[in-house]
Each structure stands twice: as structure tokens, then as C-alpha cells.
Write a protein that holds these residues in place. Sequence first.
Motif, PDB file in Angstrom:
ATOM      1  N   VAL A  77      -0.289   9.062  -9.795  1.00 30.50           N
ATOM      2  CA  VAL A  77      -1.098   8.785 -10.986  1.00 30.50           C
ATOM      3  C   VAL A  77      -0.214   8.247 -12.114  1.00 30.50           C
ATOM      4  CG1 VAL A  77      -2.600   9.804 -12.747  1.00 30.50           C
ATOM      5  CG2 VAL A  77      -2.872  10.451 -10.353  1.00 30.50           C
TER       6      VAL A  77
ATOM      7  N   PRO B 280      -5.905  -5.908  -4.423  1.00 33.41           N
ATOM      8  CA  PRO B 280      -5.646  -5.917  -2.974  1.00 33.41           C
ATOM      9  C   PRO B 280      -5.950  -7.280  -2.367  1.00 33.41           C
ATOM     10  CG  PRO B 280      -7.453  -4.387  -3.544  1.00 33.41           C
ATOM     11  CD  PRO B 280      -7.126  -5.190  -4.764  1.00 33.41           C
TER      12      PRO B 280
ATOM     13  N   ILE C  23       0.552   0.337 -13.788  1.00 36.72           N
ATOM     14  CA  ILE C  23       0.476  -0.871 -12.947  1.00 36.72           C
ATOM     15  C   ILE C  23      -0.916  -1.502 -13.006  1.00 36.72           C
ATOM     16  CG2 ILE C  23       2.221  -0.049 -11.297  1.00 36.72           C
ATOM     17  CD1 ILE C  23      -0.921  -0.037  -9.700  1.00 36.72           C
TER      18      ILE C  23
ATOM     19  N   PRO D  88      -5.427   5.239 -13.049  1.00 39.31           N
ATOM     20  CA  PRO D  88      -4.717   6.532 -13.142  1.00 39.31           C
ATOM     21  C   PRO D  88      -5.651   7.711 -12.879  1.00 39.31           C
ATOM     22  CG  PRO D  88      -5.046   5.584 -15.313  1.00 39.31           C
ATOM     23  CD  PRO D  88      -5.533   4.576 -14.346  1.00 39.31           C
TER      24      PRO D  88
ATOM     25  N   ASP E 244       1.047   4.487  -2.847  1.00 37.97           N
ATOM     26  CA  ASP E 244       0.668   5.782  -2.264  1.00 37.97           C
ATOM     27  C   ASP E 244      -0.732   5.749  -1.647  1.00 37.97           C
ATOM     28  OD1 ASP E 244       1.156   8.516  -1.623  1.00 37.97           O
ATOM     29  OD2 ASP E 244      -0.260   9.075  -3.201  1.00 37.97           O
ATOM     30  N   LEU E 245      -1.198   4.564  -1.280  1.00 38.55           N
ATOM     31  CA  LEU E 245      -2.461   4.520  -0.549  1.00 38.55           C
ATOM     32  C   LEU E 245      -2.212   4.920   0.895  1.00 38.55           C
ATOM     33  CD1 LEU E 245      -3.817   1.210  -2.081  1.00 38.55           C
ATOM     34  CD2 LEU E 245      -4.651   3.510  -2.536  1.00 38.55           C
TER      35      LEU E 245
ATOM     36  N   ARG F   2      -6.360  11.352  -6.195  1.00 39.83           N
ATOM     37  CA  ARG F   2      -7.316  11.328  -5.090  1.00 39.83           C
ATOM     38  C   ARG F   2      -8.267  12.516  -5.177  1.00 39.83           C
ATOM     39  NH1 ARG F   2      -4.189   9.722   0.465  1.00 39.83           N
ATOM     40  NH2 ARG F   2      -2.884   8.072  -0.361  1.00 39.83           N
TER      41      ARG F   2
ATOM     42  N   HIS G  52       0.327   4.694 -11.245  1.00 38.82           N
ATOM     43  CA  HIS G  52      -0.886   3.871 -11.418  1.00 38.82           C
ATOM     44  C   HIS G  52      -1.194   3.607 -12.890  1.00 38.82           C
ATOM     45  CE1 HIS G  52      -2.412   5.366  -7.230  1.00 38.82           C
ATOM     46  NE2 HIS G  52      -1.361   4.582  -7.161  1.00 38.82           N
ATOM     47  N   ARG G  53      -0.793   4.565 -13.736  1.00 41.23           N
ATOM     48  CA  ARG G  53      -1.056   4.402 -15.167  1.00 41.23           C
ATOM     49  C   ARG G  53      -0.361   3.137 -15.700  1.00 41.23           C
ATOM     50  NH1 ARG G  53      -0.229   9.761 -16.535  1.00 41.23           N
ATOM     51  NH2 ARG G  53      -2.425  10.168 -16.145  1.00 41.23           N
TER      52      ARG G  53
ATOM     53  N   ARG H 209      -9.489   3.283 -16.918  1.00 41.20           N
ATOM     54  CA  ARG H 209      -8.106   3.236 -17.400  1.00 41.20           C
ATOM     55  C   ARG H 209      -7.997   3.701 -18.846  1.00 41.20           C
ATOM     56  NH1 ARG H 209      -4.152   1.614 -14.711  1.00 41.20           N
ATOM     57  NH2 ARG H 209      -4.476   0.627 -12.709  1.00 41.20           N
TER      58      ARG H 209
ATOM     59  N   ARG I 172       0.840  -1.218   0.000  1.00 40.32           N
ATOM     60  CA  ARG I 172       0.000   0.000   0.000  1.00 40.32           C
ATOM     61  C   ARG I 172       0.865   1.255   0.000  1.00 40.32           C
ATOM     62  NH1 ARG I 172      -3.922   0.899   3.828  1.00 40.32           N
ATOM     63  NH2 ARG I 172      -5.555   1.292   2.310  1.00 40.32           N
TER      64      ARG I 172
ATOM     65  N   TYR J 229      -3.278  -3.800 -10.146  1.00 43.47           N
ATOM     66  CA  TYR J 229      -3.220  -4.090  -8.716  1.00 43.47           C
ATOM     67  C   TYR J 229      -4.444  -4.859  -8.268  1.00 43.47           C
ATOM     68  CZ  TYR J 229      -3.602  -3.016  -3.678  1.00 43.47           C
ATOM     69  OH  TYR J 229      -3.755  -3.096  -2.310  1.00 43.47           O
TER      70      TYR J 229
ATOM     71  N   GLU K  23      -7.902  -7.847   0.205  1.00 42.14           N
ATOM     72  CA  GLU K  23      -9.342  -7.925   0.452  1.00 42.14           C
ATOM     73  C   GLU K  23      -9.994  -6.744  -0.223  1.00 42.14           C
ATOM     74  OE1 GLU K  23     -10.377  -8.127   4.581  1.00 42.14           O
ATOM     75  OE2 GLU K  23      -8.897  -9.692   4.960  1.00 42.14           O
ATOM     76  N   PHE K  24     -11.083  -6.992  -0.899  1.00 43.80           N
ATOM     77  CA  PHE K  24     -11.767  -5.882  -1.546  1.00 43.80           C
ATOM     78  C   PHE K  24     -13.239  -6.228  -1.753  1.00 43.80           C
ATOM     79  CE2 PHE K  24     -12.259  -7.887  -5.654  1.00 43.80           C
ATOM     80  CZ  PHE K  24     -11.218  -8.811  -5.674  1.00 43.80           C
TER      81      PHE K  24
ATOM     82  N   PHE L  23     -13.964  -0.489 -14.760  1.00 41.80           N
ATOM     83  CA  PHE L  23     -12.540  -0.251 -14.507  1.00 41.80           C
ATOM     84  C   PHE L  23     -11.754  -0.121 -15.820  1.00 41.80           C
ATOM     85  CE2 PHE L  23     -13.888  -1.556 -10.335  1.00 41.80           C
ATOM     86  CZ  PHE L  23     -13.148  -0.706  -9.524  1.00 41.80           C
TER      87      PHE L  23
END
Lengths: 312, 558
Positions: A73, A83, A79, B411, A52-53, B414, A76-77, A105, A48, A81, A85-86, A101
Motif C-alpha cells: 500500500v 496494465p 505510483i 493505496p 505485489d499483484l 487486498r 501504491h500510494r 486515491r 506485476r 499504473y 489489458e484491463f 479512481f
Amino acid sequence: MTAVIQTEELTKSYGEHRGIIDVDLTVNEGEVFGFLGPNGAGKTTTIRTLLDLIRPTSGRALVFGIASNADPVAIHRRIGYIPGEFTLYDRLTGGQTIQYFANLRGGVDREYQASLIERFDIDPKRRYKELSKGNKQKIGLVIALQHQPELLILDEPTSGLDPLVQQSFFELVREARDGGRTVFLSSHILSEVERTCDRVAIIREGRLVKVASVEGLRDLAHHQVELRFSGEVSAAEFASLPGVSDVSAQDHILRMRVSGPITPVVRAAARYELLDFVSREPTLEETFLAQYGHGHAAAAADAGTTPAGSAS
Amino acid sequence: MSTATAPTRDSAGRLSALAGSSSIFSKSLRDSRRAIAIAIAFVAFVLLVGAAAVASAFGTVETRQQMVGLATTLPAIFQSMLGPPVALDRLGGLIEWRYQIVLGVLLPVWSILALSGTLAGEADRGSLELLATTAITRRRLALEKLAGHLVSVLIVLAAIALVTWLCGIAFGTLPGDAISPEAAFGYAALTGVLMLAPGGVAFAAAPFLGRGAAAGLAAFVMVASYLVNGFHDSIALFDTMRPLSWYQWTAQHIPLAGRFDWGSIATLATLGVVLLAVGVGAFERRDVGRTIRLPAPHLPGFLLGLREPLGRTLAERLRASTVWGVAIGLYVLVVASTASSLADVLHKVPTLEQMMRFLYPDIDYTSVGGVLQLVFLQFGLIVFGFTAATAVAGWASEESSGRLEVLLSAPMSRVAWFLRSGLGTFLAIAFSAGVVSLATAIGAAGQGSDAGQPARGAFVLALYGLAWAGVGLGVGGLVRSSLAAPTVIVLTVGSFLIELFATALKLPDWVAGLALASHYGRPLVGVWDPVGIVVSLVLAFGGLAVGAWGMTRRDVRG
């Protein structure tokens, strides 16, 4: 080699609760990196922080050379991911969830998306709420994989999956590696990690205790030795030898772990009538358990024996 | 062969079991500690401040007689809504007449939420399966859960009786103001059965419908029961249905005014017990966690908001927003339908008409807008505050469910997520207000009144909801999203209580001014106060901006 993930003295504390402490980690481009540790060791905290969570208390994490909290960002562009648990949207179908999703993206190859849905045997028309735990996990995997990211960060990705789907998943991981992409995954399926990962890190109580190739990790560890005698021998005599630990006895068989040279054990055994001698490298699972001090108990439980006594 | 000895528990062990988590009952009671504390604080506040306000405003024989005169000339619709004005020359009579609606409608909400969720909520979480596979029967499981809530309610009722009795001692100024222990007990008993009945509906329905639908059904039955009793004089259908209303059953039990009807209390208590028994039986017989799926229309694909978070948030909230909007809209229709009968009553009683003209010179109280302004708006705003809280709670679930973690791996910054999902929440709140506005227009048109003005005025609800939602989102972004909805509820209830008590307690103007609702003018008759509009928009969008900034500075909770 280019480092895709690099952490430098990465620390995260949660007040009284321990998070991670001084984690130094490098994951290179194109490798599959396994991240192992028991529950609560700090695996998810590390992951996490990379995304950057959560923000590090000190130290830093770089992904693609970008500080995780400088431009998340941009990270994230590139990667994908999943988790540990979600929950997703109960009222949407699996297909709608995947599509949402994909829209967030952009640039998702519809054919590849469809192929993933087919490979994981997902019914895209069923509502997410109605899916079993394993099928929900499959939806999460498609979300992580569908845009063919450069880096996959997967926290317990096989949780809830049946063995066949686990196999499909690890095939996909190997394909990703063959395609030059990087995978960072935490998992408890150690046999698969052993078969799939190039390198492995073990984290314990928030600290990184070992980073090595799977082979290297095994070389560093002990050998599992089993000696079968024709009569009684003193287990205590073997237990006192240098590098020997976790001696257990059953009938005329002694089992033990040996770190370092095996010569003292061979010499001691030669004083008795030895019927059989088996020495093998430990599996990753045994290495992992040994790192946590559970090896003895686990081995004893497996063999149905009591620890160190005399072979009678 | 050895003989197994059953473990014995000494008295200290029993005490610790009661206080701890060693049984389902004690765990339920322990989990209710916060709710009990909040309920007692709320009840004590309403009763003590209400009694102080009544004693301050009606401290002399003359003022009491004026009140009696006013109340007895009130149109039947008001008398039905507030209850018959009995013994208003006494402190107890005034307290019950003025504030019973607060306890009689708000406290049952606790029972509804608790009893709809005590088993069905565990089923949703998956923990019920673990409980149901322990070595206790399902019946005992349900009974212990139920006992946990009932003991919690009894603790609160004891507090009600005590505080009510103390009110008579502390604020009694005239002969007859003392409140007897029997009256205090009777008042607590009335509150108790009014909680038990809707709670029983929720508990009986939960094994069949699940938590949310059972709570919705119980709330609907309770509000319908209240409206049928309150508006039976104005609506013929309600007059026919009145025998079904439990508020009508207990209408003659006014203990603080010295009037008792224990038979009605026993009847309602019996209904509650029967409903609870149905709930236990249903839980025992039905499959664990399996509920009847109510038919609900599916949204067409283009309304699912699959493009980005604003539309997705709106789509997720749309169902709840519609339910809230329709429920409040139905209430508006009921009130609107009384406009002509109210006008008739006023015309027949010249003194009352003169008094209304004196009190509300700028309101045409015979128009639908005027009636809604007088009868609906205060209650409508507090209910709409809860509408906003529901929308904000849905927004907060993005983070608490772990969904946000997946969303933010896309992307998208927040800030972008916060602003878009926040605006989606605002739109959901505005949508509810739009439904109410539509109902207002229909109600006005049905009465032959101008539809446009009250329909536009109904958007005051949106302003009010957006203001508190903005503050809630601000707190959610800055501190923790799980605090966002409770913030909205605290602001809504706090603002309502300030409005309720500020004038009566002769509090300074600045305190009264803290009630946001007092700054809107009379929007349902077309008189807007720009201060309220500006303050609401600043709170809404300022809160959104602060929350977005705060979100960039804190950890996302997983």
C-alpha cells in the motif's frame, strides 16, 4: 543516484510454465526506463511482481526501498499504473470511472485531471462500454497519471492509441521526467522508446539479456553495411569474414551486419570495383530484432532479397 | 496450368474432426463436454435417488394406495403444480409426479444459457467477428453452433431414457413397476421439448437483445408458462392465459404413468424449431454484435458508489439484485393470492383439514404466511441461492476482467478491498431479499392477512443467500475467484437435493441436517430456529474473513 526500483535475482515460476528467472534490475530516480521484449518474455510478470499483484518464487523486488510484498500500500500510494489489458466499469461513463479512481486515491488536482482529459481528447460523458479500444486506453492513462505519482509503471501504454495520441502520451512522459519523476514502461513502439527512454532493458524467455542506455545499446551492437559494386562479387567470401553475418545479395549490392571492427570488410571490398559504401548504426528496432535472431529475416524482408547468395 | 485438388478426408479424419476443433460444430460440441457430463450426472442422480426414495417410501400396495388417496384429495392448486396424479400406484407414475418439476424446470436453464450465449456470447467476446469473416456463410455458422447444442441435448436425453428404463429394473418392487422403453423414450422426449422451447426463445431473441437480456426473457417466459399452468385454478387471469402455457400443452403427456400425448410433443417441438429458425434468420440478416438497447433507468449519481469499493460493488450489482428480487417477489404475490382459495378448499374437505392440522400443527395454513411457508419457501430458497450466485459471480468478475489489478494499484490493501467488496455483495443479496419481503407484505396485506410477520420471515432468504455467498467468497479468496459462484451453486443444489431425498431415503439425521434450509424453523409464520440464524451468519462472515485472509496469500490473476 537513488534507486526507485531494484530487483535482486527476482524469480517467478508458474509450475511448468516459465515466468521470470533471476532478474536483476535497477531503475534510478528521474529516469525513463524502457522494458522491451517480445510477447510472453516476462515483462508483465516482472511488472506485476513489482506491484505485489503476484509474489516472487525467490529473490526480491524493492520499490522506493520497500520490499514489494512488505508494504504494497505504501508503494501504491506513490505510483501510477496501467496494465497491459484491463476492463473497467461498463455502465459508468469515462468521467465517472476517472472520478472513482480519483476518490480511491484522494488528493487529485482537479485542474490537472481536467487538463489530461482535454489533452487526450476524451468525451467524459460516454459510457465506458461504448468507447473504442483506444479511448478505453486513454481512460486508463488518465487514471494512472491524474495524481501525478512519483513513479509511473506502464505496461504497453500506447496499445490501441492513434499516432497523434501516442505523441501526446510520450510528451507527458517527457514532462514527467522533466519534473523529476520516474517512468518504467514496456512498449513495442521502439522508435518512441528510442526517443524517450534514457535506458532500456531487454528481457528474453524470462531472463534479462541486456540493460544499457539507448546509445550504449546501439554501440554494443553491430553496424549495418551496404556495399554497391560495379560487377559480380562473391557473397560467400564476405560471409566468411570475422564479425560478418546475415549477408544478403541483390543485383550488385551486398548487405550485411558487422560486429566489431569493420576493417576486414573494407579490405575485402577493396579487391573489387566499389561504387558505394554505406555504414550506419542500427536503430533500436534493429538491435532489438537482432537480440532475438529475427534481424536476418526482417532485413531480408525489408530489402526484398534472398539471404546470402552471390551478387550477380 | 495445374488443377487444384480438393483435400479429401478419410473416415479417421472425419472422426477426429468430430471430436476435435476442426469445425464450428465439433468445437461447439467439444466445448459442451463439461456441461453434458454435469447434466448427465445430475439427471442420473435425481432419477436414481428419486426412484430409490419412492421405492423405499412406497414399497407396498398399502402405502401406494395411501398415496393415491392423499394425492386425489389434494387441493387443485397442488394438483396443478405437481401435475395430475395419474397411476400413482406404479413406480413410474410416482417418479414423474414427484420429480418431473426438477427436470422440467432446471434442465431448460441449461438450454437457455447455452442458446442465448452460443452466438451472442461470442459477439460479446469479439470472437464472432473472426468467425464471421471466415469462408463460411453466417447461416452455416449459426446452424453449426445450433447443431452442437442440439447434439449435446440429444446425448443427455439418451441418458435420461436409459436411466429411466434402468430405474424400473432396479427399483421396481410391485407388478406394473417396470418402465417400458417406449415410456422411457416418451419421458426423454417430454424433457427435450421442454428444453427446446425456452432455449428457442433465447436463441431467437439473442440477435436482437444480446446474451443477458435474451436469457432473462427466455427464463421469464418459461417461469410464467409454468406459473400460469400451475396456478390457473386460483387466479382467473391465469386461467384465461392457460392455453398459452406450453406446460399446459404437454400436461396430458405422462409417459411414465402410461399416458401418451404425442401430438402435444410434436406441437411444442414445432414451436421450438420455428423459434430456432427465427434465430438463424435474424443472425443472418442483422449486423453482427449489434443489439437493441433496452431502456433502463440510470442510477442517480449518489447511488453510483463512486466513493469506495463497498458502494461501487453494491451499485454494480443493484440492477441484477432488483431483477431477481422482483421476479421472486412476483412469484410470492402469485402464491399469496391463492391463500383464500386454499383455505376455502381445506374447509370444504374436513379430512384434508384434519391431515394438515396433524402434519403442521403450528402453522396457520390459511394465512398468507402459512401458505408461503408450505408452498413457496423450499423453491424460494433454491432460487435465492441462484440470486446469491449471480451476485458472487459479479464480485468475481472484478478479478477475472482485470479490473482488480487497476483497483489494487490504488493505496488500498487486498484485505480492505476484499472486505468492502464482500460486504457490498452481501448488501446486494440483502437488497434482493428486501424486495421479496416488500412483495410478501403487499401480498399479505392484499389478502387481509398480517403483513409484518411474513415480511420479516422473508429475510430468511437473505440469511440463506449470505451463508452460501460467504462460503463462495471464502473459496474465491483462498483459491480462485472464478470458483466462488460455482461453489454457491453446488451448495444450493446440493442442499436442495439432500432436503429432497434425505427423509425418503431414511438417511441418518446428520445427513439430513446438512441441508441448511432445515434449520430455519418456520420463519414465514414467525417461528425462527436460532441454529439456522447463527450458522448462516457464521458461514457468511466466517467465509468473508477466511477469503480476506486467503486473498493476502495468493497471486492476483491478471
